[in-house]
Write a protein that holds these residues in place. Structure first.
Motif: not given
Length: 94
Positions: A60-69
Motif C-alpha cells: 500500500h502506498c500513500i503520497v502527498g504533501k500533507q496527510f496523517g496516518s
C-alpha cells in the motif's frame, strides 16, 4: 539557511522497518515516480505496483504533501520518508 538543490532530492526518513535493500528500492522507485508523474495518486499507484512486482503483492502506498496516518503493517515492510516537500508512506499488510 537555504537548502541546496542536491539536498532537496535526498530522502529524509521519518520511520523505518524494512531491509536496507527494500529501503534503497523505495527511494529509487519514489524518485522515478516524481520524475514521471505530477499527480500524487499516480505516483502512489506506480510505487505500489513496482513494490508488488519486486516484493510480492499486498503493498500500500500513500503520497502527498500533507496527510496523517496510523496503519498496521507486516514486520520489516514499512517506510515513511520525504523527498523535498513530498511524503511517501509505503507498507505491506496481509
Amino acid at each position: 539557511m537555504e537548502i541546496s538543490k542536491e539536498d532537496k532530492g535526498k530522502p529524509v526518513v521519518k520511520a523505518l522497518d524494512m531491509t536496507e535493500e527494500m529501503e534503497n528500492d523505495a527511494y529509487e522507485v519514489a524518485k522515478k515516480a516524481l520524475e514521471k508523474f505530477s499527480i500524487e495518486k499516480d505516483m502512489a499507484q506506480y510505487i505500489k505496483l513496482e513494490f508488488d512486482r519486486l516484493y510480492s503483492t499486498s503493498w500500500h502506498c500513500i503520497v502527498g504533501k500533507q496527510f496523517g496516518s496510523y496503519v498496521s503493517h507486516d514486520s520489516k515492510h514499512y517506510i515513511y520518508f520525504y523527498i523535498g516537500e513530498m511524503s511517501f508512506l509505503l507498507y505491506k499488510f496481509g
